[in-house]
Design a protein around this motif. Structure first.
Motif, short mmCIF file in Angstrom:
data_model
loop_
_atom_site.label_atom_id
_atom_site.label_comp_id
_atom_site.label_asym_id
_atom_site.label_seq_id
_atom_site.Cartn_x
_atom_site.Cartn_y
_atom_site.Cartn_z
N VAL A 65 8.96 12.80 3.91
CA VAL A 65 8.62 11.41 4.28
C VAL A 65 8.95 10.46 3.13
CG1 VAL A 65 6.70 9.84 4.76
CG2 VAL A 65 6.85 12.01 5.98
N CYS A 66 8.59 10.85 1.92
CA CYS A 66 8.91 10.03 0.75
C CYS A 66 10.42 9.85 0.58
CB CYS A 66 8.32 10.65 -0.51
SG CYS A 66 6.51 10.71 -0.56
N ILE A 67 11.17 10.91 0.81
CA ILE A 67 12.63 10.85 0.70
C ILE A 67 13.20 9.88 1.73
CG2 ILE A 67 14.76 12.15 1.03
CD1 ILE A 67 13.22 14.60 -0.13
N LEU A 68 12.73 9.96 2.96
CA LEU A 68 13.24 9.09 4.02
C LEU A 68 12.92 7.62 3.74
CD1 LEU A 68 12.40 11.24 7.19
CD2 LEU A 68 14.64 10.87 6.12
N VAL A 69 11.72 7.35 3.24
CA VAL A 69 11.36 5.98 2.86
C VAL A 69 12.27 5.48 1.74
CG1 VAL A 69 9.57 4.52 1.84
CG2 VAL A 69 8.96 6.17 3.60
N TYR A 108 15.95 1.78 -8.33
CA TYR A 108 14.58 2.25 -8.46
C TYR A 108 14.13 3.10 -7.29
CZ TYR A 108 13.25 0.07 -12.80
OH TYR A 108 13.14 -0.23 -14.13
N ALA A 109 14.59 2.78 -6.09
CA ALA A 109 14.20 3.60 -4.94
C ALA A 109 14.63 5.07 -5.10
CB ALA A 109 14.77 3.00 -3.65
N PRO A 110 15.88 5.35 -5.46
CA PRO A 110 16.24 6.76 -5.67
C PRO A 110 15.43 7.44 -6.77
CG PRO A 110 18.20 5.41 -5.47
CD PRO A 110 17.05 4.47 -5.56
N ASN A 111 15.23 6.76 -7.89
CA ASN A 111 14.53 7.39 -9.02
C ASN A 111 13.04 7.54 -8.79
OD1 ASN A 111 16.31 8.08 -11.31
ND2 ASN A 111 16.96 5.97 -11.09
N SER A 112 12.43 6.67 -7.99
CA SER A 112 10.99 6.70 -7.81
C SER A 112 10.56 7.38 -6.52
CB SER A 112 10.43 5.27 -7.82
OG SER A 112 10.74 4.61 -9.03
N PHE A 113 11.38 7.29 -5.47
CA PHE A 113 11.01 7.82 -4.17
C PHE A 113 11.75 9.11 -3.81
CE2 PHE A 113 9.82 3.45 -4.07
CZ PHE A 113 8.79 3.31 -3.15
N ILE A 114 13.03 9.19 -4.17
CA ILE A 114 13.88 10.27 -3.65
C ILE A 114 14.00 11.45 -4.60
CG2 ILE A 114 16.18 10.80 -2.77
CD1 ILE A 114 16.49 7.84 -2.02
N LEU A 115 14.50 11.20 -5.80
CA LEU A 115 14.82 12.31 -6.70
C LEU A 115 13.62 13.19 -7.06
CD1 LEU A 115 17.45 10.78 -9.17
CD2 LEU A 115 17.79 12.56 -7.46
N PRO A 116 12.43 12.64 -7.38
CA PRO A 116 11.31 13.54 -7.69
C PRO A 116 11.00 14.50 -6.55
CG PRO A 116 10.78 11.29 -8.36
CD PRO A 116 12.05 11.22 -7.57
N CYS A 117 11.07 14.00 -5.31
CA CYS A 117 10.75 14.85 -4.16
C CYS A 117 11.84 15.89 -3.92
CB CYS A 117 10.57 13.98 -2.92
SG CYS A 117 9.17 12.85 -3.03
N VAL A 174 0.83 -1.21 0.00
CA VAL A 174 0.00 0.00 0.00
C VAL A 174 0.86 1.26 0.00
CG1 VAL A 174 -1.69 1.33 1.32
CG2 VAL A 174 -1.95 -1.15 1.10
N ILE A 175 1.86 1.29 0.87
CA ILE A 175 2.72 2.48 0.97
C ILE A 175 3.48 2.71 -0.32
CG2 ILE A 175 4.74 3.44 2.15
CD1 ILE A 175 3.74 2.02 4.70
N SER A 176 4.03 1.65 -0.90
CA SER A 176 4.77 1.79 -2.15
C SER A 176 3.88 2.29 -3.27
CB SER A 176 5.40 0.44 -2.53
OG SER A 176 6.11 0.56 -3.74
N TRP A 177 2.66 1.76 -3.37
CA TRP A 177 1.73 2.20 -4.41
C TRP A 177 1.38 3.67 -4.24
CZ3 TRP A 177 -3.27 4.18 -4.69
CH2 TRP A 177 -3.90 4.09 -5.93
N MET A 178 1.10 4.09 -3.02
CA MET A 178 0.71 5.48 -2.77
C MET A 178 1.86 6.45 -3.04
SD MET A 178 -1.56 5.02 0.72
CE MET A 178 -1.76 6.79 0.91
N ILE A 179 3.05 6.10 -2.56
CA ILE A 179 4.18 7.02 -2.73
C ILE A 179 4.57 7.13 -4.20
CG2 ILE A 179 6.65 7.32 -2.27
CD1 ILE A 179 6.21 6.30 0.52
N THR A 180 4.63 6.01 -4.90
CA THR A 180 5.05 6.07 -6.30
C THR A 180 4.02 6.79 -7.17
OG1 THR A 180 4.18 3.81 -6.61
CG2 THR A 180 6.55 4.05 -6.23
#
Length: 450
Positions: free
Chosen positions: A419-423, A389-398, A78-84
């Motif tokens: 929060v998205c960056i920390l995850v 994928y974590a940096p490109n999908s969770f970190i860099l956009p934010c 759920v968290i991955s779907w919402m954040i991405t």
């Protein structure tokens, strides 16, 4: 509120001004894969996103659940779907944040946020690792699915090595790689999207039909504490891998038309939201029902676990092979674009069909060789999911959103992005550890080119 960009020449990029590019520059842009055509419809973006997201990762989600358990597994999904979804939508918004200018490539957005040199070095290596990594994984999974199809429909046939099935899948890529742009592969994406929805439905539908298997166990897969921890890390990377298409979203949006009255953001938002709803309808049933049926006995690819009915499982594996052929081309298109930019703009090669023929076939051959040499599917998913994928999908956009828009500290936008960056940082650190451990264990007993 209007956003100011210090030192930016607004008049130069106003939509009412004449195109200041030279005839040569326009010709090159009209030839390059990303900027060649801007006539796509909103549902083109839906097809491309479904093809990009619902791929190899969905088949490994029940296995990830067996490494995480019910609570942590459901929460991670759920968290991955919402954040991405959130980070994808803010990227869509930033595509045309400067009036009259479009950031058609991921690294161009990075250059806007961090500067020309630093932005290129931050974004481009990460994007390349993701794109090449997913192409290799798609090669491997396509070969595995084709082999499974062969073994199911021809039990008495002579054993054929996985190597040869990967080569068969690669033969399609040598042909399709010559399609020029995103719009030219829309038909391929349509077929791939239909196939991805179909085999996802088969995976959870067949699992549901079987019901809970005898002596099913829902505890963690590993029997040791250390093993459970490393499996947990790897599973997080698998989930991160399964919900990502951010490496191609700017390039997909570049294929949409845009005017001052109707910017590309509107149809892209529509296409992205529709696509992510379909993604959820594929992912959650496969992950939860697959784990519910098999527990910790599920394989890293759920279609391998399914044995009956044979005709349905065989058909699903063929669906996977067809889908991954289309998915490969989608992720390869930015690679082709980068290569051709360097050759044509930097090294001054002419825009010819044989330049495209040589460079693209060379890339396909390279990924085929790596896939044949290192077919560790599950571990590769976990490793690439965390490392790239974590940096490109969770970190860099934010980070880019914070750098460009500079929301007020502790405002809702500021908090959500942090929060998205920390995850993302957590995933980037722990997921590759578990994936690398599994690769090492499997490499001990693996025979090359077997």
């Amino acid at each position: 509120m209007e956003i100011e960009f210090p030192g930016y020449d607004w008049k130069k990029y106003n939509n009412d001004n004449v195109d200041e590019r030279s005839a040569e520059e326009r010709a090159i842009d009209d030839w390059l894969p990303i900027t060649a055509s801007r006539k796509a419809r909103w549902w083109f973006s839906t097809l491309h996103i479904i093809t990009a997201v619902v791929g190899a990762g969905v088949l490994s989600l029940p296995y990830a659940m067996s490494e995480l358990g019910w609570g942590a597994g459901a929460a991670a999904l759920v968290i991955s779907w919402m954040i991405t979804l959130y980070t994808l939508l803010i990227m869509v918004h930033m595509h045309e944040m400067v009036p009259g200018e479009r950031f058609d490539r991921y690294h161009e957005l990075g250059q806007r946020a961090f500067g020309d040199k630093l932005g290129l070095w931050i974004v481009l290596p990460q994007q390349l690792v993701c794109l090449v990594g997913v192409n290799i994984v798609y090669m491997i999974t396509g070969g595995q699915s084709l082999k499974k199809f062969h073994d199911l429909v021809c039990k008495d046939c002579k054993h054929i090595k996985l190597t040869y099935f990967i080569m068969i899948v690669s033969s399609a890529h040598f042909v399709l790689s010559q399609l020029s742009s995103f719009n030219s592969i829309s038909g391929v994406s349509l077929a791939a999207a239909v196939m991805s929805i179909s085999y996802s439905t088969v995976a959870w539908g067949a699992s549901l039909g079987k019901g809970v298997q005898p002596n099913v166990h829902y505890g963690l897969r590993s029997k040791t504490t250390a093993g459970a921890v490393f499996d947990f890390f790897s599973a997080l990377g698998t989930v991160a891998f399964a919900n990502s298409c951010h490496n191609v979203v700017m390039e997909i949006q570049a294929s949409l038309p845009s005017t001052p009255d109707r910017p590309s953001e509107k149809p892209m938002w529509k296409g992205a939201i529709v696509a992510y709803v379909i993604v959820a309808l594929c992912y959650f049933p496969v992950a939860l029902i697959g784990y519910w049926t098999y527990g910790v006995t599920v394989d890293e690819n759920i279609l391998i676990t399914l044995q009956r009915p044979k005709w349905l499982v065989a058909m699903a594996n063929m669906f996977v092979a067809v889908h991954l052929i289309g998915g490969y081309q989608l992720y390869a298109m930015p690679i082709y674009d980068m290569t051709e930019i360097v050759l044509v703009k930097k090294l001054k090669f002419k825009q010819t069909w044989y330049l495209r023929f040589v460079t693209r076939n060379t890339y396909v051959a390279l990924t085929m060789f790596i896939a044949i040499t290192f077919p560790f599917f599950g571990s590769l998913v976990g490793f690439f999911g965390g490392f790239a994928y974590a940096p490109n999908s969770f970190i860099l956009p934010c980070i880019m959103w914070l750098a460009i828009y500079q929301p007020r500290r502790f405002s809702l936008s500021w908090l959500v992005n942090w929060v998205c960056i920390l995850v993302g940082v957590l995933l980037m650190v722990v997921a590759p550890i578990g994936g690398l451990r599994q690769i090492i264990f499997q490499a001990r007993t693996y025979q090359f080119y077997n």
